[in-house]
Design a protein around this motif. Structure first.
Motif, PDB file in Angstrom:
ATOM      1  N   GLY A  11      36.570  54.131  42.738  1.00 10.01           N
ATOM      2  CA  GLY A  11      36.597  52.751  43.210  1.00 10.01           C
ATOM      3  C   GLY A  11      35.809  51.810  42.321  1.00 10.01           C
ATOM      4  N   VAL A  12      36.065  50.524  42.504  1.00 14.90           N
ATOM      5  CA  VAL A  12      35.457  49.461  41.685  1.00 14.90           C
ATOM      6  C   VAL A  12      34.721  48.499  42.605  1.00 14.90           C
ATOM      7  CG1 VAL A  12      35.923  47.540  40.110  1.00 14.90           C
ATOM      8  CG2 VAL A  12      37.262  49.650  39.934  1.00 14.90           C
ATOM      9  N   ASP A  13      33.583  48.009  42.147  1.00 12.92           N
ATOM     10  CA  ASP A  13      32.872  46.957  42.870  1.00 12.92           C
ATOM     11  C   ASP A  13      33.504  45.622  42.482  1.00 12.92           C
ATOM     12  OD1 ASP A  13      31.174  45.365  44.264  1.00 12.92           O
ATOM     13  OD2 ASP A  13      29.358  45.908  43.159  1.00 12.92           O
ATOM     14  N   TRP A  14      34.609  45.283  43.143  1.00 13.22           N
ATOM     15  CA  TRP A  14      35.465  44.190  42.704  1.00 13.22           C
ATOM     16  C   TRP A  14      34.739  42.858  42.613  1.00 13.22           C
ATOM     17  CZ3 TRP A  14      40.022  45.494  40.770  1.00 13.22           C
ATOM     18  CH2 TRP A  14      40.588  46.716  41.148  1.00 13.22           C
ATOM     19  N   LEU A  15      33.946  42.518  43.599  1.00 10.08           N
ATOM     20  CA  LEU A  15      33.288  41.215  43.627  1.00 10.08           C
ATOM     21  C   LEU A  15      31.846  41.267  43.142  1.00 10.08           C
ATOM     22  CD1 LEU A  15      34.639  39.885  47.046  1.00 10.08           C
ATOM     23  CD2 LEU A  15      35.542  39.469  44.752  1.00 10.08           C
ATOM     24  N   GLY A  16      31.330  42.451  42.856  1.00 10.16           N
ATOM     25  CA  GLY A  16      29.960  42.584  42.389  1.00 10.16           C
ATOM     26  C   GLY A  16      29.831  42.935  40.931  1.00 10.16           C
ATOM     27  N   ASP A  17      30.928  43.248  40.279  1.00  6.64           N
ATOM     28  CA  ASP A  17      30.930  43.600  38.858  1.00  6.64           C
ATOM     29  C   ASP A  17      31.430  42.398  38.062  1.00  6.64           C
ATOM     30  OD1 ASP A  17      31.317  44.606  36.310  1.00  6.64           O
ATOM     31  OD2 ASP A  17      32.081  46.534  36.996  1.00  6.64           O
ATOM     32  N   PRO A  18      30.647  41.887  37.109  1.00 11.33           N
ATOM     33  CA  PRO A  18      31.091  40.713  36.333  1.00 11.33           C
ATOM     34  C   PRO A  18      32.414  40.932  35.604  1.00 11.33           C
ATOM     35  CG  PRO A  18      28.751  41.113  35.989  1.00 11.33           C
ATOM     36  CD  PRO A  18      29.267  42.293  36.764  1.00 11.33           C
ATOM     37  N   ALA A  19      32.727  42.176  35.253  1.00 12.35           N
ATOM     38  CA  ALA A  19      33.970  42.438  34.530  1.00 12.35           C
ATOM     39  C   ALA A  19      35.194  42.397  35.448  1.00 12.35           C
ATOM     40  CB  ALA A  19      33.886  43.803  33.839  1.00 12.35           C
ATOM     41  N   TRP A  20      34.994  42.604  36.749  1.00 14.06           N
ATOM     42  CA  TRP A  20      36.117  42.687  37.673  1.00 14.06           C
ATOM     43  C   TRP A  20      36.197  41.515  38.642  1.00 14.06           C
ATOM     44  CZ3 TRP A  20      40.086  45.778  37.028  1.00 14.06           C
ATOM     45  CH2 TRP A  20      39.917  46.951  36.288  1.00 14.06           C
ATOM     46  N   ALA A  21      35.171  40.684  38.714  1.00 13.91           N
ATOM     47  CA  ALA A  21      35.160  39.605  39.698  1.00 13.91           C
ATOM     48  C   ALA A  21      36.279  38.594  39.443  1.00 13.91           C
ATOM     49  CB  ALA A  21      33.803  38.901  39.689  1.00 13.91           C
ATOM     50  N   MET A  22      36.455  38.172  38.197  1.00 11.16           N
ATOM     51  CA  MET A  22      37.507  37.201  37.909  1.00 11.16           C
ATOM     52  C   MET A  22      38.905  37.786  38.084  1.00 11.16           C
ATOM     53  SD  MET A  22      38.237  34.088  37.336  1.00 11.16           S
ATOM     54  CE  MET A  22      36.771  33.259  36.731  1.00 11.16           C
ATOM     55  N   PRO A  23      39.195  39.028  37.619  1.00 10.42           N
ATOM     56  CA  PRO A  23      40.504  39.602  37.954  1.00 10.42           C
ATOM     57  C   PRO A  23      40.760  39.690  39.444  1.00 10.42           C
ATOM     58  CG  PRO A  23      39.498  40.835  36.163  1.00 10.42           C
ATOM     59  CD  PRO A  23      38.467  39.852  36.641  1.00 10.42           C
ATOM     60  N   ALA A  24      39.703  39.965  40.227  1.00  9.57           N
ATOM     61  CA  ALA A  24      39.873  40.017  41.679  1.00  9.57           C
ATOM     62  C   ALA A  24      40.266  38.651  42.235  1.00  9.57           C
ATOM     63  CB  ALA A  24      38.585  40.507  42.335  1.00  9.57           C
TER      64      ALA A  24
END
Length: 283
Positions: free
Chosen positions: A139-152
């Motif tokens: 799993g990914v920390d979608w809203l807590g990881d700077p790399a994944w927040a914008m894609p989320a």
């Protein structure tokens, strides 16, 4: 002129006059103290724009916004076109129902949508991470990881907005002469050939309109990061409009915030002109 004068008066009073006032405001140091006494505001010329050019927060916000526009804009248009082709297909039943289902997110309150999507994106018990875990993917920390927040946020925005452009594409597809498809099919053209040589050229004006309004809307990204991440993590989802909000309504630097607004206006104008130029140069 007599009949349109009332409309022009309303547009001038509630659009052009505020825009002119904001432009004048961007040339001053209007801030919290000037709200109490407007006489304390000073004319500073282009100082706000010069400071903006050297502001790392602005460049970070501009990069975030450009990422959102460049990735989210084409993705939204592609999903909209795919949905329009689906609901316009002769093989699709209950077309009215599917149009309603696909358009429903557009008219759904963003706050309600954000609450649901925050649960979907939850790192511990979110449905998305549960689905990834079921196929053996961590799993990914979608809203807590700077790399994944914008894609989320892009995923949320595309789902929330694609239905509006879908309706426009449906209207454009309805205007394509059926005889063209029949003639191409008789000549042995497959689905992809008909789509490439008939559907896409016939939808060129629709693509232009959808592209421009999508770009303008995505440049004004604000509500999604405001509700979902509050600009975080590590400023990874701060957009230009979010920065303008912070400067104007959090720190009360209204002159500086107005300068941000007009830089954004210039960027949207350039983007619109580029799309118009590409459309005119398309043979």
């Amino acid at each position: 002129m007599f009949f349109i004068a009332p409309s022009l008066l309303v547009i001038g009073a509630f659009f052009f006059l505020p825009v002119a006032a904001a432009l004048a405001l961007s040339l001053t140091d209007f801030d919290l103290y000037a709200l109490a006494d407007p006489g304390t505001a000073r004319f500073v010329g282009l100082k706000n724009y010069v400071e903006l050019a050297g502001d790392p927060d602005f460049w970070q916000a501009l990069r975030n916004t450009a990422y959102f526009v460049v990735v989210g804009g084409p993705l939204s248009v592609a999903v909209s076109l795919g949905a329009a082709l689906l609901v316009s297909s002769k093989l699709t039943r209950w077309k009215g129902l599917w149009r309603t289902v696909f358009f429903a997110p557009v008219v759904t309150t963003l706050v309600a949508v954000a609450v649901v999507w925050r649960y979907l994106y939850n790192a511990e018990y979110g449905l998305l991470n549960s689905a990834l875990g079921a196929v053996g993917i961590e799993g990914v920390d979608w809203l807590g990881d700077p790399a994944w927040a914008m894609p989320a946020i892009i995923g949320l925005a595309v789902w929330k907005n694609f239905g509006y452009n879908m309706i426009i594409f449906v209207a454009g597809l309805a205007g394509v002469p059926e005889e063209l498809y029949e003639a191409a099919e008789l000549d042995g053209a497959g689905w992809w050939a008909r789509f490439r040589h008939i559907t896409v050229p016939e939808l060129a004006p629709t693509f232009l309109f959808v592209g421009v309004i999508t770009m303008i809307g995505y440049f004004q990204l604000f509500a999604e990061p405001y509700v979902m991440t509050e600009g975080g993590p590590l400023r990874a989802t701060v957009s230009v409009v979010y920065l303008m909000y912070e400067e104007g309504f959090k720190w009360w630097n209204l002159g500086y915030a107005s300068a941000v607004a007009f830089v954004l206006f210039a960027l949207m104008m350039v983007g619109t002109l580029i799309q118009l130029r590409l459309q005119r140069s398309d043979p």
